[in-house]
Scaffold this active site. Structure first.
Site, short mmCIF file in Angstrom:
data_model
loop_
_atom_site.label_atom_id
_atom_site.label_comp_id
_atom_site.label_asym_id
_atom_site.label_seq_id
_atom_site.Cartn_x
_atom_site.Cartn_y
_atom_site.Cartn_z
N ASP A 9 -111.06 -6.20 -0.34
CA ASP A 9 -109.93 -6.77 0.40
C ASP A 9 -108.76 -6.99 -0.56
O ASP A 9 -108.89 -7.66 -1.58
CB ASP A 9 -110.36 -8.11 1.02
CG ASP A 9 -109.41 -8.58 2.10
OD1 ASP A 9 -108.27 -8.09 2.14
OD2 ASP A 9 -109.80 -9.45 2.89
N ASP A 102 -105.58 -3.42 4.89
CA ASP A 102 -105.83 -4.01 3.58
C ASP A 102 -107.30 -4.30 3.28
O ASP A 102 -107.62 -5.03 2.34
CB ASP A 102 -105.02 -5.30 3.41
CG ASP A 102 -105.36 -6.35 4.46
OD1 ASP A 102 -106.16 -6.05 5.37
OD2 ASP A 102 -104.82 -7.47 4.37
N GLU A 103 -108.23 -3.73 4.06
CA GLU A 103 -109.65 -3.97 3.74
C GLU A 103 -110.50 -2.74 4.00
O GLU A 103 -110.22 -1.93 4.89
CB GLU A 103 -110.19 -5.19 4.49
CG GLU A 103 -110.23 -5.07 5.98
CD GLU A 103 -110.91 -6.27 6.64
OE1 GLU A 103 -111.84 -6.85 6.04
OE2 GLU A 103 -110.52 -6.60 7.76
#
Length: 393
Positions: A9, A102-103
């Site tokens: 993350d 974003d992960e």
């Protein structure tokens, strides 16, 4: 053999992107958002210490942290940087699932035979930082649920490893809010009967939990016990979503045409938000009675909001439909997609607008798309010949 599942993350991704471009933003309370009546898309840890949170009205955030600096978000920039990180990870990891902008989830089962799964993951995280300049946290465990929870517990710049024997001791003392699928409503319901820790939830009979909160009860109980058999799905990027409507009779009725287009926009926008996509390109297509087909497209700021997409679709339709011949088909395509949630996109919209979309989406998800619709688009019903075509490349 136990699986080795990594969750990675990017720490405060939007904030990190802005600081990568402007080093003067380092170390200060920073809010990504826009407009006095807008909402917080993201915020730095320095701002969070004052109680600032994502989706909070900007006005409230500034009351809590008046010294914060506000920066309007740039989804195009964030999307490109996310793509850069994806490239770095995909070059090394055998199986990668991009869960959002974003992960990421990685399945590195069997890596211990070579040089250790944890050591390998550490080296990959270091490579992401070195090649992109963006900070990243990760956790390694036996499944997606435990690794995701562990990443959150390790932030910022965390690098935890939770072995199979450590899963229950790790989960037990945590709040049930840490479990994916446990939202505010479920948390409040369980809290009222004294269930606030994961251990308490894990020890109660699964059947009781299922009777209390419905079909998701068993899944939540499994997650509380560290059980999750979800596979890491290989990453593929969706390019566009499209819907077309063929009229039973060719028409020149402008009121009917615009009503159908409105309903199509609403349906596609709901799909964007449900699947956490934002679009940057709108295409409108028409087919005349003589089968001549024309299209027109326009770039827009990344969005998944009905009102913004509706305005652009109507503008393109007015420019496109000039021959005043009868139409047999109209179509809409949203392309240039990037992962992002509706809150992320609302750099200019108000808390009232956010609440409206949240309420409408909740009703649609529970009772069906046509449970609540704008009057302008009510002509489009599920029993028409409307068909959604999802294109993946």
């Amino acid at each position: 053999m136990s699986r080795a599942i990594v969750h990675m993350d990017l720490d405060t991704f939007f904030v990190s992107c802005e600081r990568l471009i402007n080093s003067q933003l380092e170390g200060i309370p920073l809010i990504i958002g826009g407009g006095d009546r807008g909402v917080v898309a993201s915020c730095s840890y320095e701002a969070r210490r004052f109680g600032v949170r994502s989706a909070m009205p900007i006005a409230m955030a500034l009351k809590l942290c008046p010294q914060a600096k506000i920066v309007k978000g740039d989804m195009e920039r964030y999307s490109q940087l996310s793509h850069d990180v994806t490239q770095v990870i995909s070059e090394k990891a055998p199986v990668v699932e991009k869960a959002s902008i974003d992960e990421f989830y990685l399945d590195i089962t069997g890596m211990d035979r070579f040089h250790g799964a944890y050591k390998w993951t550490n080296e990959l995280a270091d490579r992401v930082v070195k090649e992109t300049g963006l900070p990243i946290s990760f956790a390694l465990s036996i499944n997606k649920t435990v690794s995701k929870i562990a990443t959150g517990e390790g932030k910022p710049l965390g690098n935890l490893e939770i072995s199979e024997e450590q899963v229950r001791p790790f989960l037990n003392p945590l709040s049930i809010q840490k479990i994916p699928m446990v939202g505010d409503v479920t948390f409040q319901l369980l809290s009222r009967i004294g269930i606030r820790k994961i251990q308490t939830l894990a020890e109660m009979p699964a059947e009781v939990l299922q009777r209390m909160i419905g079909k998701n009860g068993l899944e939540i109980w499994k997650k509380a016990n560290g059980v999750d058999n979800q596979a890491v799905e290989p990453y593929t990027e969706r390019k566009s979503i499209t819907t077309e409507h063929t009229f039973s009779e060719d028409t020149i009725n402008m009121a009917q045409l615009k009503s159908v287009l409105s309903g199509m926009v609403e349906k596609l926008a709901f799909q964007l938000r449900s699947e956490q996509w934002l679009t940057s390109t709108v295409v409108v297509k028409i087919r005349y009675a003589n089968f001549d087909t024309e299209t027109k497209q326009s770039k827009i700021a990344y969005t998944s909001a009905d009102h913004q997409l509706h305005e652009k679709v109507m503008e393109l339709f007015e420019k496109l439909y000039q021959r005043r011949m009868r139409l047999r088909l109209v179509g809409i395509r949203f392309s240039g997609l990037v992962h992002g949630t509706y809150q992320i996109n609302l750099f200019e919209d108000t808390q009232e607008m956010l609440s409206l979309y949240t309420a409408m989406d909740s009703l649609k998800s529970r009772y069906g798309f046509d449970a609540v619709m704008r009057c302008a688009g009510a002509a489009l019903k599920p029993n028409t010949k409307n068909e959604i075509l999802n294109r993946k490349q």
